[in-house]
Design a protein around this motif. Structure first.
Motif, PDB file in Angstrom:
ATOM      1  N   VAL A  29     106.501  56.634  29.350  1.00 39.03           N
ATOM      2  CA  VAL A  29     106.756  57.242  30.659  1.00 39.03           C
ATOM      3  C   VAL A  29     105.691  58.288  30.966  1.00 39.03           C
ATOM      4  CG1 VAL A  29     108.402  58.655  31.979  1.00 39.03           C
ATOM      5  CG2 VAL A  29     109.230  56.767  30.567  1.00 39.03           C
ATOM      6  N   GLY A  30     105.344  59.094  29.968  1.00 41.03           N
ATOM      7  CA  GLY A  30     104.306  60.110  30.154  1.00 41.03           C
ATOM      8  C   GLY A  30     102.963  59.498  30.500  1.00 41.03           C
ATOM      9  N   ALA A  31     102.600  58.423  29.823  1.00 39.80           N
ATOM     10  CA  ALA A  31     101.322  57.753  30.104  1.00 39.80           C
ATOM     11  C   ALA A  31     101.307  57.211  31.524  1.00 39.80           C
ATOM     12  CB  ALA A  31     101.091  56.620  29.105  1.00 39.80           C
ATOM     13  N   TYR A  32     102.409  56.630  31.940  1.00 40.75           N
ATOM     14  CA  TYR A  32     102.498  56.108  33.311  1.00 40.75           C
ATOM     15  C   TYR A  32     102.385  57.262  34.310  1.00 40.75           C
ATOM     16  CZ  TYR A  32     104.159  53.635  37.401  1.00 40.75           C
ATOM     17  OH  TYR A  32     104.261  53.099  38.655  1.00 40.75           O
ATOM     18  N   PHE A  64      96.676  55.352  25.833  1.00 38.31           N
ATOM     19  CA  PHE A  64      97.991  55.059  26.409  1.00 38.31           C
ATOM     20  C   PHE A  64      97.949  55.130  27.935  1.00 38.31           C
ATOM     21  CE2 PHE A  64     101.792  55.393  23.379  1.00 38.31           C
ATOM     22  CZ  PHE A  64     101.116  54.770  22.349  1.00 38.31           C
ATOM     23  N   ILE A  65      97.295  56.157  28.460  1.00 39.08           N
ATOM     24  CA  ILE A  65      97.203  56.320  29.915  1.00 39.08           C
ATOM     25  C   ILE A  65      96.420  55.160  30.527  1.00 39.08           C
ATOM     26  CG2 ILE A  65      96.247  57.759  31.764  1.00 39.08           C
ATOM     27  CD1 ILE A  65      96.971  60.216  29.970  1.00 39.08           C
ATOM     28  N   ALA A  66      95.347  54.755  29.874  1.00 40.84           N
ATOM     29  CA  ALA A  66      94.555  53.624  30.369  1.00 40.84           C
ATOM     30  C   ALA A  66      95.373  52.332  30.357  1.00 40.84           C
ATOM     31  CB  ALA A  66      93.284  53.462  29.539  1.00 40.84           C
ATOM     32  N   ILE A  67      96.159  52.108  29.309  1.00 46.44           N
ATOM     33  CA  ILE A  67      97.004  50.912  29.239  1.00 46.44           C
ATOM     34  C   ILE A  67      98.051  50.945  30.344  1.00 46.44           C
ATOM     35  CG2 ILE A  67      98.719  49.677  27.852  1.00 46.44           C
ATOM     36  CD1 ILE A  67      97.136  50.739  25.371  1.00 46.44           C
ATOM     37  N   ALA A  68      98.670  52.117  30.545  1.00 47.20           N
ATOM     38  CA  ALA A  68      99.713  52.245  31.566  1.00 47.20           C
ATOM     39  C   ALA A  68      99.178  51.988  32.972  1.00 47.20           C
ATOM     40  CB  ALA A  68     100.358  53.627  31.495  1.00 47.20           C
ATOM     41  N   THR A  69      97.899  52.216  33.182  1.00 48.67           N
ATOM     42  CA  THR A  69      97.307  51.982  34.503  1.00 48.67           C
ATOM     43  C   THR A  69      96.584  50.641  34.577  1.00 48.67           C
ATOM     44  OG1 THR A  69      95.325  53.233  33.869  1.00 48.67           O
ATOM     45  CG2 THR A  69      97.068  54.438  35.035  1.00 48.67           C
ATOM     46  N   GLY A  70      96.683  49.833  33.504  1.00 44.34           N
ATOM     47  CA  GLY A  70      96.116  48.498  33.530  1.00 44.34           C
ATOM     48  C   GLY A  70      94.657  48.402  33.154  1.00 44.34           C
ATOM     49  N   HIS A  71      94.089  49.439  32.564  1.00 47.31           N
ATOM     50  CA  HIS A  71      92.688  49.441  32.167  1.00 47.31           C
ATOM     51  C   HIS A  71      92.564  49.218  30.659  1.00 47.31           C
ATOM     52  CE1 HIS A  71      92.682  51.819  35.949  1.00 47.31           C
ATOM     53  NE2 HIS A  71      91.673  50.998  36.200  1.00 47.31           N
ATOM     54  N   ILE A  72      92.790  47.986  30.242  1.00 45.01           N
ATOM     55  CA  ILE A  72      92.782  47.661  28.821  1.00 45.01           C
ATOM     56  C   ILE A  72      91.408  47.895  28.201  1.00 45.01           C
ATOM     57  CG2 ILE A  72      93.233  45.831  27.123  1.00 45.01           C
ATOM     58  CD1 ILE A  72      95.720  46.779  28.689  1.00 45.01           C
ATOM     59  N   ASP A  73      90.344  47.591  28.937  1.00 47.95           N
ATOM     60  CA  ASP A  73      88.990  47.794  28.406  1.00 47.95           C
ATOM     61  C   ASP A  73      88.730  49.265  28.098  1.00 47.95           C
ATOM     62  OD1 ASP A  73      89.196  48.137  31.194  1.00 47.95           O
ATOM     63  OD2 ASP A  73      87.041  47.849  31.492  1.00 47.95           O
ATOM     64  N   LYS A  74      89.164  50.157  28.985  1.00 44.27           N
ATOM     65  CA  LYS A  74      89.012  51.594  28.735  1.00 44.27           C
ATOM     66  C   LYS A  74      89.873  52.023  27.547  1.00 44.27           C
ATOM     67  CE  LYS A  74      87.971  53.540  33.276  1.00 44.27           C
ATOM     68  NZ  LYS A  74      88.491  54.427  34.320  1.00 44.27           N
ATOM     69  N   ALA A  75      91.078  51.457  27.467  1.00 39.53           N
ATOM     70  CA  ALA A  75      91.994  51.801  26.376  1.00 39.53           C
ATOM     71  C   ALA A  75      91.358  51.485  25.026  1.00 39.53           C
ATOM     72  CB  ALA A  75      93.306  51.049  26.526  1.00 39.53           C
ATOM     73  N   LEU A  76      90.694  50.350  24.930  1.00 36.71           N
ATOM     74  CA  LEU A  76      90.037  49.964  23.680  1.00 36.71           C
ATOM     75  C   LEU A  76      88.863  50.881  23.367  1.00 36.71           C
ATOM     76  CD1 LEU A  76      90.183  46.092  24.071  1.00 36.71           C
ATOM     77  CD2 LEU A  76      91.549  47.510  22.525  1.00 36.71           C
ATOM     78  N   ASP A  77      88.190  51.380  24.406  1.00 40.36           N
ATOM     79  CA  ASP A  77      87.091  52.328  24.193  1.00 40.36           C
ATOM     80  C   ASP A  77      87.601  53.668  23.659  1.00 40.36           C
ATOM     81  OD1 ASP A  77      85.128  50.564  25.002  1.00 40.36           O
ATOM     82  OD2 ASP A  77      85.041  51.329  27.055  1.00 40.36           O
ATOM     83  N   TYR A  78      88.742  54.108  24.160  1.00 43.10           N
ATOM     84  CA  TYR A  78      89.296  55.396  23.717  1.00 43.10           C
ATOM     85  C   TYR A  78      89.792  55.325  22.276  1.00 43.10           C
ATOM     86  CZ  TYR A  78      89.191  57.044  28.550  1.00 43.10           C
ATOM     87  OH  TYR A  78      88.797  57.424  29.807  1.00 43.10           O
ATOM     88  N   HIS A  79      90.570  54.287  21.968  1.00 43.96           N
ATOM     89  CA  HIS A  79      91.080  54.102  20.604  1.00 43.96           C
ATOM     90  C   HIS A  79      91.576  52.669  20.486  1.00 43.96           C
ATOM     91  CE1 HIS A  79      92.993  54.790  16.774  1.00 43.96           C
ATOM     92  NE2 HIS A  79      92.606  56.051  16.791  1.00 43.96           N
ATOM     93  N   ILE A  80      90.985  51.918  19.590  1.00 44.63           N
ATOM     94  CA  ILE A  80      91.302  50.492  19.471  1.00 44.63           C
ATOM     95  C   ILE A  80      92.756  50.258  19.040  1.00 44.63           C
ATOM     96  CG2 ILE A  80      90.598  50.095  17.094  1.00 44.63           C
ATOM     97  CD1 ILE A  80      89.108  47.580  18.229  1.00 44.63           C
ATOM     98  N   PHE A  81      93.334  51.204  18.314  1.00 43.37           N
ATOM     99  CA  PHE A  81      94.720  51.041  17.876  1.00 43.37           C
ATOM    100  C   PHE A  81      95.725  51.486  18.937  1.00 43.37           C
ATOM    101  CE2 PHE A  81      92.744  50.464  13.819  1.00 43.37           C
ATOM    102  CZ  PHE A  81      93.601  49.608  13.151  1.00 43.37           C
ATOM    103  N   GLY A  82      95.248  52.053  20.035  1.00 45.14           N
ATOM    104  CA  GLY A  82      96.143  52.482  21.107  1.00 45.14           C
ATOM    105  C   GLY A  82      96.979  51.340  21.650  1.00 45.14           C
ATOM    106  N   ILE A  83      96.376  50.185  21.809  1.00 47.58           N
ATOM    107  CA  ILE A  83      97.110  49.045  22.360  1.00 47.58           C
ATOM    108  C   ILE A  83      98.201  48.574  21.402  1.00 47.58           C
ATOM    109  CG2 ILE A  83      95.541  47.225  21.564  1.00 47.58           C
ATOM    110  CD1 ILE A  83      95.965  46.037  24.457  1.00 47.58           C
ATOM    111  N   PHE A  84      97.926  48.601  20.089  1.00 46.89           N
ATOM    112  CA  PHE A  84      98.938  48.190  19.114  1.00 46.89           C
ATOM    113  C   PHE A  84     100.104  49.178  19.086  1.00 46.89           C
ATOM    114  CE2 PHE A  84      94.925  46.454  17.350  1.00 46.89           C
ATOM    115  CZ  PHE A  84      95.231  45.112  17.481  1.00 46.89           C
ATOM    116  N   LEU A  85      99.781  50.457  19.117  1.00 48.18           N
ATOM    117  CA  LEU A  85     100.827  51.473  19.113  1.00 48.18           C
ATOM    118  C   LEU A  85     101.635  51.436  20.410  1.00 48.18           C
ATOM    119  CD1 LEU A  85     101.963  53.662  17.288  1.00 48.18           C
ATOM    120  CD2 LEU A  85     100.454  55.281  18.395  1.00 48.18           C
TER     121      LEU A  85
END
Length: 158
Positions: A29-32, A64-85
């Motif tokens: 919720v916070g990330a969104y 997390f914030i990048a994933i919540a906004t649909g920016h998976i490529d940015k999310a992987l740049d910030y931390h590759i394990f962010g998507i798994f978590l």
């Protein structure tokens, strides 16, 4: 695939699951919220603030914030394990919500998988290897030395 236990959960178990649901849903919720508002996250890394060196979890909030906004490529740049978590938190949130809704324990193959010690150690090992690679890249680029030199600890030492 989803099975429910035959017996109902106790009132205590339901309270524990409600607390767990809040704990697992809060980062989502916070990330969104922070992804779709002008607010910036109040979270920061105290280790990096003191030493100028990123900790193993640095970049996870931005991921997390990048994933919540649909920016998976940015999310992987910030931390590759962010998507798994993030996916783990989402699955846990759904799992706990179903348990609270049904008042029964939900039994899934995923539940047994995450409790397996060898799998937990494998993810920990991969997480630490990823961190070492990040530190190595910062060391090669000179960013690690620059960050440490300009940190409060670096200023105290130098």
């Amino acid at each position: 695939m989803l099975k429910f236990s035959a017996s109902s959960l106790s009132p205590h178990a339901l309270r524990v699951r409600a607390i767990e649901l809040v704990l697992f849903a809060s980062p989502l919720v916070g990330a969104y919220y922070y992804g779709y508002t002008e607010q910036s996250s109040p979270l920061f890394c105290p280790f990096k603030a003191l030493t100028g060196i990123p900790c193993p979890g640095c970049g996870m909030t931005r991921s997390f914030i990048a994933i919540a906004t649909g920016h998976i490529d940015k999310a992987l740049d910030y931390h590759i394990f962010g998507i798994f978590l993030f996916l783990g938190f989402a699955i846990a949130t759904i799992h706990l919500f179903l348990e609270l809704l049904s008042k029964r324990k939900v039994i899934t193959p995923f539940s047994k998988l995450i409790k397996h010690k060898k799998i937990q150690l494998l993810f920990l090992f991969l997480f630490l290897i990823y961190h070492l690679i990040r530190i190595h890249n910062l060391l090669k680029s000179g960013e690690l030395a620059y960050g440490f030199y300009h940190s409060p600890l670096g200023k105290l030492i130098y």
